[in-house]
Every structure is written in structure tokens, then in C-alpha cells.
Write an enzyme that holds these catalytic residues in place. Structure first.
Site, PDB file in Angstrom:
ATOM      1  CE  LYS A 180       4.423  -2.177   0.965  1.00 59.83           C
ATOM      2  NZ  LYS A 180       3.458  -1.282   0.462  1.00 59.83           N
ATOM      3  CG  ASN A 189       1.001   5.284  -2.889  1.00 62.67           C
ATOM      4  OD1 ASN A 189       1.296   4.496  -3.620  1.00 62.67           O
ATOM      5  ND2 ASN A 189       0.835   6.434  -3.523  1.00 62.67           N
ATOM      6  CB  SER A 190      -4.454   5.475  -1.884  1.00 65.83           C
ATOM      7  OG  SER A 190      -4.173   4.329  -2.688  1.00 65.83           O
ATOM      8  CB  ALA A 205      -2.762  -1.060   2.877  1.00 67.81           C
ATOM      9  N   GLY A 206      -4.890   1.313   3.510  1.00 69.76           N
ATOM     10  CA  GLY A 206      -6.226   1.764   4.011  1.00 69.76           C
ATOM     11  C   GLY A 206      -6.443   2.794   4.497  1.00 69.76           C
ATOM     12  N   GLY A 264      -6.268   1.132  -1.282  1.00 68.13           N
ATOM     13  CA  GLY A 264      -7.096   2.020  -1.956  1.00 68.13           C
ATOM     14  C   GLY A 264      -8.236   2.129  -1.655  1.00 68.13           C
TER      15      GLY A 264
END
Ligand code: SF4
Lengths: 257, 375
Positions: free
Chosen positions: A96, A205-206, A183-184, A157
Site C-alpha cells: 500500500k 481502519n479507524s 480512508a474516511g 480519521g
């Protein structure tokens, strides 16, 4: 099945492995999510101390492939070095590619990412670059041989979901390689939405690590992604500005008196 | 009082504003926080809102840093100092035992720290002294970099070329507290020595970044001057650095003078509630910036603030020179540490709070000096 280069993946959910409250919580979430591809930061490879190391426990999971990431790299040169080291440690063909010169919002640098991708493709990596939701950049990366493109839904995040949806639609329309929203995302419904739009996968992830119950949220994302993909395959009904009458308005033209 | 402060730093317009409860509630939930938001959150009126502030601070911390706390430890290379800082136990007129680590001792200290699993280290000295000048630091950094994934310094201000030398040796960051941003108090506190030069210290983070450091840590020593003034300045300083060096990491620490320390009495004592309020406030206005808390603070404060605003902590700190490997402590410490817990106990506390202690969050691969030049 999702094909990335010569690799086949059964799940369209990719997971980031940072930010969890413990390695145990991370492993439980990975398992519950059904993911087959997890990304792990080189800067969290800690061979000196097993307890602090993310790589060790992940590499023992069956059905899960690792994708070292270059998080921490400010430029192409550092990312290439990190990728080579990551491959040496993990033996994974995936990387990645993420280059975010601003350590606070972690938004990707398109120019350095492009430079690094050229070199990493040459070095026979399966390159999955984390990029701004820029349709032109996505095509350029595809042209040089990236195995997929990973435009962001919103800044890392932030949990702002698919803020970049319009650009992602264009990327999907133009792409010949898998498109992964990275992301997001905050909720499984947003993941479903991305898949419904035609994204090939999402990377989260987050949203899972910071949830009250990460393993349960992992499972929820699994379902969300599956529902989204099923809906995409089933073909969504078209949208319309005006109400569509269920009986055609022009039937009279084909009927006789 | 602020005539010496550059415009980009001066917080005068936001001092002494009156805030209604509605202002404070709006500030806690601000989408695009600014100086005024921070002023509202730092105001005495906001002290009644500690719980909602803490909740928001925790949510933001969790979103940006997840459920992790990065850990590091300080290593005192030397406590020689010609400085005359009123608040410091190492000032030249204190009868302190002075020591500086030689290479053998440094290796011994690093081995001891490595055994504790740390991968991030801050090297410290006092003011610039022949015993511990730039060449000494350069050597120490290159030795430390053999052991640690990440090495930073908390030492005297330097010139840009000097910072470059250290960045080339493997140093990635500089921490430099302004102590107070109030020039009058600053002059009073720093009775003699190089540190009296307020401007030289204020500009040092710029020089460090131009010299190739990847990150700078800033902060004010709470208690020296009006803390609202100092906190607003820290915020403005951080914003200035973020705007001008967009690739740089900026972190903020909250060192606090406690009345019992070294006999020095703070003119503006900051109690625990105030400190917590300032940390929550800073987290709300700067969601993405690492906020750091040291072992100066008592364990109750550290336990309560971990993950609630704070994303990075030191632990197992020895503030004496040679403190990690020596059985008997021979040198005088700079300040007393409050949280003396050993690593396992501290990590257990973090885990019990649902936080993961992270020792390695950086790789030596990323040690190259940064470049911020604009074309
Ligand atoms: S604060 Fe630093 S410069 Fe001042 S006396 Fe102490 S060690 Fe010296």
C-alpha cells in the site's frame, strides 16, 4: 472474487491494523470482518518486542494476506525504501503506497506517489496507491501499471464518509483496475454505498478500531460490503427527477381502438 | 507587555473577552475552531464544562489516534548548565552534582533503555556548554540512532547549520519550550545566560525545521505567567509552524510547575482542573496534533488524561544523568518526577483503559532530513 494483479481475494473488505486498543482486539476484528487483506505499517513492525509488533500475530492468521504500507514516508525515495523493507520482512507482493508529507491530516501527495509507483511497479510489486480522489491521477497510475487505485472517501480519521463520491464515480467509470475506497468511511452503510456505486472494495481502519466494539463493527462492515456488492450486481433501479408512473404513459400509442 | 511579540503570535485580541454559556457550548462543538474558540474554552467560565469538553476531547483523540498511546523516554546526556532559570534545579547557582555521559556510559544507558523496549528516545542537556556542545550531540545522536528507531532532542537553541548537522546524524525532531511567551516575565525568569534571548528561542523551531528536522515540539511551562495568555500563544505558534512548514510534525506538551518543585513558587499556579481544561481545549481546536504528557504529572492525572486529549506519554523517566544504568544516582535531577511507575504497571493501566501502549511508531527508514524549501 476480486482480482488484484494475479492475486485473488474472496472479501472486498480490506483492513488497516493500527489504532486498536490491543493486538487481541485487532485480531478479533480482523477475523470477524472476514477480510483477506490487511495492511500493516512498517513503522509498527517491531521485531525487538513481540508485544508491540503488529506483523507477527497477523502473519499467523490463515486466509489473511499482508500488505505492508509505507505510512510515514514523506517522499518517493522513503516510500520505495519502506516498500522494499516491508517486502523483505513480510514476503508479500502487495504494497500500500502511501506518501503523506503532512503528518497531521495525512493527505496523499499525488506527485511523489506517482514517482514512487513507477519505481515500485518496475520492482514487481502489486502497487495499491492511496490517492486523492482525482480521476486523472487514477488513470495515470493505472497506465504505469498499478494493480489498483485507492482514492480517499474523506481525510483519514475524519469519519466524513464518501465526501468525494462524485470524483469516485468518475474514477470507477474510467478505471480498468480495481477501485478501492480508502480512508474516511465511518459506517457499514457507507461501505455498502461505495460498493453499490461500483467500487471494488473498501479499506477501513479507524471506523472499526475506534468503534465501541471493534469485532462487532468488523462483522457489520463485512455484511455492509457484501450487501453493497450484491446490490451492485443486482443492478440498482435508475433514479429520476420526476415520478415515474408504473403504467406507461404511451401505451395508447400501441393499442387500437 | 506584548510589544516584543510578532503579530502572528500576539494573542491580545482574544484575551479578556467575556463568554456566555452559549459561546462555550458552541466552542465545544465547533466545526472550524479558531483563536476565539480556544479563548472561550480556556476561559474561567468554561471550567464548568469540563465533562463535555473531556467527552469531545476523547472522541476527537480516538478518531485521529485510535485507542493507542505512543510511549517514549527521555535520556539526560548532561546536566551542565550556565543558565540562570529561576524555576530550574540545574541553574548555574544551584549546588548540583554535574555529570556528562561519555561514550561508554551512553552505550550502557542505551542498552538499559533498549531492554525496556523503547524505540523512541529524547536526548536532553542544559544550555550550551563546552562539555555538551553540538559535536558531542552529533556523536551521541549517531550512537543512539544505532539502538532506537527514533531519536529526538530537547536541548539549547541552535543555528540552522547546527540543526542540519544533527539531522544528518539521525535526529528527527526537536522539542523546545518557550517556557513563557510573555517577554517581561521571560526576562525576569531567565536571570542570565544565553537563554535570556527570547527571540532566539522563539525562532529556534523555524531554524530546526529549515535544518531538516521532521518535527518540533513546543509548549509553555505552566505557572510562570498567565496561562491563558501562554496557551493562546502556544496555539498561535503551532498554527504558524503548521502554515509555514506544512510537512512538519508539530506536537504540544503541557509541562507544569508544581508548587513543591525545587522551592520555586509559581506566580500563576495551574491546578489539576485547569491543566485538564487546557488539554481538552487544545485537543478540540487542534484535532490532529499529538498532545504529550510527561511523568511530571501525578499518576492520577496521567491515568485520567490518557486518550482524553493526550496521545503520547513518557514513562519510566530518569531525570538524572546516567539514571538508567547506574545503581546509585550521582547527578542532580532537573525536576522531580511524579509518576514513578515501571513500564509493566503503566502499560497495564493503559490496557485497563482500553488503550494500547505503542513503543515503536516510527522506523529508521524515515530518518532522512526533511526539506521544506519553497521554490
Ligand atoms: S531550564 Fe535549562 S537552561 Fe535553565 S537552568 Fe535549567 S537546564 Fe539550564
Amino acid at each position: 472474487m476480486l482480482n488484484i494483479g494475479d492475486q485473488k481475494l474472496g472479501s472486498r473488505l480490506f483492513l488497516g491494523t493500527g489504532k486498536f486498543s490491543s493486538t487481541r482486539a485487532m485480531i478479533d476484528a480482523v477475523k470477524a470482518s472476514g477480510t483477506e487483506l490487511v495492511t500493516v505499517a512498517l513503522r509498527r513492525f517491531n521485531r525487538e518486542q513481540a508485544e508491540d509488533d503488529l506483523y507477527g500475530p497477523l502473519s499467523e492468521l490463515k486466509n489473511v494476506r499482508l500488505m505492508p504500507n509505507t505510512s510515514g514516508a514523506m517522499n518517493a525515495k522513503e516510500a520505495i525504501r519502506a516498500a522494499l523493507l516491508g517486502r523483505e520482512l513480510s514476503k508479500s507482493p502487495f504494497v500500500k503506497l502511501e506518501i503523506h508529507p503532512n503528518p497531521h491530516h495525512l493527505l496523499p501527495d499525488p506527485i511523489e506517489t506517482y514517482e514512487a509507483a513507477i519505481e515500485l511497479v518496475k520492482q514487481e510489486f502489486l502497487v495499491l496507491p492511496y490517492i486523492p480522489a482525482d480521476p486523472v491521477l487514477a488513470k495515470r497510475l493505472e497506465d504505469i501499471g498499478c494493480a489498483a487505485v485507492m482514492p480517499l472517501g474523506a481525510a483519514i480519521g475524519t469519519g466524513k464518509g464518501l465526501s468525494t463520491a462524485e470524483m469516485i464515480r468518475i474514477i470507477i467509470r474510467d478505471a480498468n483496475v480495481p477501485v478501492v475506497v480508502d480512508a474516511g468511511l465511518r459506517s457499514p452503510s457507507e461501505a455498502a454505498c461505495a460498493l453499490e456505486m461500483g467500487c471494488d472494495a473498501v479499506l477501513v481502519n479507524s471506523a472499526i478500531a475506534a468503534a465501541e466494539n471493534p469485532a462487532a463493527m468488523g462483522a457489520a462492515f463485512k455484511t455492509g460490503v457484501e450487501a453493497g456488492r450484491m446490490a451492485y450486481n443486482a443492478g440498482l433501479m435508475p433514479t429520476s427527477e420526476v415520478a415515474v408512473a408504473s403504467s406507461p404513459l404511451t401505451r395508447f400509442l400501441s393499442t387500437s381502438d | 507587555m506584548n510589544k516584543n511579540l510578532p503579530d502572528w503570535l500576539n494573542p491580545e485580541p482574544w484575551l479578556g473577552l467575556a463568554f456566555s454559556t452559549a459561546d462555550i457550548e458552541r466552542a465545544i462543538n465547533a466545526d472550524s475552531p479558531n483563536e476565539k474558540t480556544l479563548a472561550a474554552l480556556l476561559s474561567p467560565q468554561a471550567a464548568d464544562y469540563l465533562e463535555p469538553m473531556a467527552r469531545r476531547a476523547q472522541a476527537i483523540t480516538r478518531r485521529h489516534f485510535g485507542r493507542t498511546i505512543s510511549l517514549y523516554t527521555p535520556l539526560y546526556l548532561s546536566n551542565f548548565c550556565n543558565g540562570g532559570c529561576l524555576y530550574c534545579g540545574l541553574a548555574a547557582d544551584r549546588r548540583a552534582q554535574r555529570a556528562v555521559l561519555d561514550e561508554t556510559q551512553l552505550h550502557r544507558e542505551l542498552e538499559a533503555i533498549k531492554k525496556m523496549h523503547f524505540e523512541e528516545l529524547v536526548l536532553l542537556t542544559g544550555e550550551r556548554m563546552p562539555e555538551a556542545d553540538v559535536p558531542y550531540l552529533e556523536k551521541s545522536i549517531s550512537i543512539a540512532a544505532e539502538y532506537m528507531a527514533n531519536v529526538t532532542i530537547e536541548v539549547f537553541p541552535m543555528s540552522e547549520p547546527e540543526y542540519r548537522t544533527l539531522a544528518d546524524a539521525g535526529c528527527t525532531g526537536v522539542t523546545l519550550y518557550q517556557e513563557t511567551y510573555n517577554p517581561v516575565v521571560y526576562e525576569h525568569m531567565h536571570r542570565w545566560g544565553d537563554k535570556r534571548d527570547f527571540g532566539n528561542r522563539l525562532d529556534a523551531p523555524d531554524r530546526a525545521l529549515r535544518g531538516g528536522m521532521r518535527s518540533v515540539g513546543i509548549g509553555a511551562l505552566l505557572g510562570l505567567a498567565d496561562p491563558v495568555f501562554d496557551m493562546l500563544c502556544v496555539y498561535r505558534h503551532a498554527k504558524y509552524l503548521l502554515k509555514n512548514y506544512w510537512q512538519a510534525g508539530v506536537s504540544i506538551s503541557f509541562p507544569r510547575i508544581r508548587p513543591q518543585m525545587g522551592g520555586f513558587q509559581a506566580d500563576f499556579p495551574v491546578d489539576e482542573k485547569m491543566l485538564a481544561q487546557y488539554i481538552f481545549a487544545m485537543r478540540i481546536v487542534l484535532p490532529e496534533i499529538p498532545l504529550v504528557l510527561s511523568t511530571r504529572e501525578p499518576r492520577r492525572m496521567r491515568d485520567g488524561l490518557a486518550g482524553v486529549g493526550i496521545s503520547k506519554m513518557s514513562i519510566a523517566s530518569k531525570t538524572t544523568v546516567g539514571g538508567y544504568s547506574a545503581d546509585a544516582e550521582e547527578s542532580t535531577e532537573q525536576f522531580e518526577i511524579s509518576d514513578e511507575r515501571k513500564i509493566p504497571e503503566f502499560c497495564d493501566m493503559l490496557r485497563a483503559k482500553g488503550l494500547e501502549p505503542v513503543f515503536k511508531n516510527w522506523d529508521a527508514t524515515y530518518r532522512e532530513p526533511a526539506h521544506y524549501e519553497k521554490s
